[in-house]
Design a protein around this motif. Structure first.
Motif, PDB file in Angstrom:
ATOM      1  N   ASP A 194      53.854  52.833  52.172  1.00  0.00           N
ATOM      2  CA  ASP A 194      53.205  52.535  50.901  1.00  0.00           C
ATOM      3  C   ASP A 194      53.937  51.397  50.206  1.00  0.00           C
ATOM      4  O   ASP A 194      54.725  50.680  50.832  1.00  0.00           O
ATOM      5  N   GLU A 195      53.701  51.225  48.899  1.00  0.00           N
ATOM      6  CA  GLU A 195      54.271  50.075  48.197  1.00  0.00           C
ATOM      7  C   GLU A 195      55.789  50.136  48.076  1.00  0.00           C
ATOM      8  O   GLU A 195      56.434  49.137  47.735  1.00  0.00           O
ATOM      9  N   TYR A 196      56.403  51.315  48.372  1.00  0.00           N
ATOM     10  CA  TYR A 196      57.855  51.443  48.289  1.00  0.00           C
ATOM     11  C   TYR A 196      58.537  51.260  49.654  1.00  0.00           C
ATOM     12  O   TYR A 196      59.758  51.316  49.744  1.00  0.00           O
ATOM     13  N   THR A 197      57.759  51.081  50.688  1.00  0.00           N
ATOM     14  CA  THR A 197      58.306  51.036  52.046  1.00  0.00           C
ATOM     15  C   THR A 197      58.739  49.624  52.405  1.00  0.00           C
ATOM     16  O   THR A 197      57.931  48.684  52.350  1.00  0.00           O
ATOM     17  N   THR A 198      60.018  49.482  52.761  1.00  0.00           N
ATOM     18  CA  THR A 198      60.531  48.206  53.267  1.00  0.00           C
ATOM     19  C   THR A 198      61.129  48.347  54.659  1.00  0.00           C
ATOM     20  O   THR A 198      61.386  47.348  55.330  1.00  0.00           O
TER      21      THR A 198
END
Length: 322
Positions: A194-198
């Motif tokens: 999601d938007e927090y995954t790096t």
């Protein structure tokens, strides 16, 4: 598990004790006739050098005045506790960490009537036999030992007064300080993106895991090692996890934990439960353009991930019926 978690959480917290008591015994009783398992060649230890770092915690209602009124008339000084442990180390004729804790803790309850319960825990201070030349080969010395910085056995007993001496109210055995690196055949894919995954997915990573493993017996007496055939040595549990790690294409540390737990419960029907505390110390890939499977890796930055998990025989039963 915290040091006091084995005691009754509903009662007043009131205890004191001594910790980091280092005790060494030479030429102790060997641990012999241990049942062997396929994953390990461990069948006993000679205990020529037996070392422990011990923690002793005592409880009793008669210690309340020492807290409330400064009245020490019932207090056994913690320095005396240390001396008690050191003195009786020479009298213990068993061969295990848990057996020693039970021996000393039971004697302490017998000696001091104001003590209602005693919690004993210890980490083994392990030593390795050093290889020396003998008869055109190298053999393990029975005189010279090296200080080991690897895994070590652990034991913890909570003892109260029973009808016939001390009673084991709770217990835990273990092996701590396991550190293993598997250079390939480990992946980590399919997690939430999601938007927090790096973090990028890794199909084939070098995996570095640190792990402590703890277990309990269905019959706490088996933990003492009086019957070696029913005793679970820390060395064998260590060998199980490294064997499972070798055999398994690991998709996560969680999977490694679960499969290791199943193997432990399968090998030792006398165990009731097994639990894990693991830490992910996997190195970061710096280069992977080398020949074959070669990589250049570096230490991971903080923070690091961890896992905790417990299992009992119902998990093994579910696998058997699946």
């Amino acid at each position: 598990m915290s040091e006091s978690e084995l005691s009754n959480a509903d009662e007043r917290t009131m205890n004191y004790g001594k910790e980091k008591v280092a005790v060494y015994r030479t030429y102790g009783t060997p641990l012999e006739d241990v049942r062997t398992i396929p994953e390990s060649d461990f069948d006993g230890r000679n205990n020529i050098l037996f070392g422990l770092e011990l923690r002793m915690q005592v409880e009793g209602e008669e210690f309340l005045p020492s807290f409330s009124d400064g009245d020490n008339s019932m207090v056994v000084a913690t320095d005396s506790m240390k001396n008690f442990v050191l003195h009786h180390a020479g009298e213990y004729d068993g061969a295990t960490v848990e057996g020693f804790l039970h021996f000393v803790g039971s004697l302490f309850l017998e000696t001091y009537s104001q003590v209602d319960a005693v919690q004993m825990s210890a980490d083994e201070l392990p030593f390795d036999e050093q290889p020396v030349p003998e008869n055109d080969a190298f053999e393990a010395s029975d005189l010279v030992f090296g200080v080991s910085h690897g895994e070590s056995a652990f034991g913890e007993l909570y003892l109260t007064r029973g009808d016939d001496g001390s009673a084991i109210e709770n217990h835990r055995s273990g092996v701590t300080g396991i550190e293993l690196v598997k250079v390939k055949d480990n992946s980590f894919v399919g997690y939430v993106d999601d938007e927090y995954t790096t973090l990028p997915e890794r199909e084939n990573r070098t995996l570095y895991v640190a792990m402590d493993i703890f277990w309990t017996y269905a019959d706490s007496v088996d933990a003492l090692g009086d019957d070696p055939q029913r005793y679970v040595p820390a060395e064998q549990v260590r060998d199980i996890v490294q064997t499972v790690f070798h055999e398994l294409d690991v998709n996560s540390i969680q999977e490694l934990i679960y499969q290791t737990g199943l193997r432990i419960l399968e090998r030792y029907p006398q165990l009731e439960s097994v639990s894990f505390e693991a830490n992910n110390r996997t190195w970061i890939k710096e280069r992977d353009d080398l020949d074959g499977d070669g990589k250049v890796l570096r230490e991971p930055p903080r923070p690091t991930g961890f896992q905790q998990f417990s299992m009992d025989r119902s998990d093994l039963d579910e696998e058997d019926t699946a």
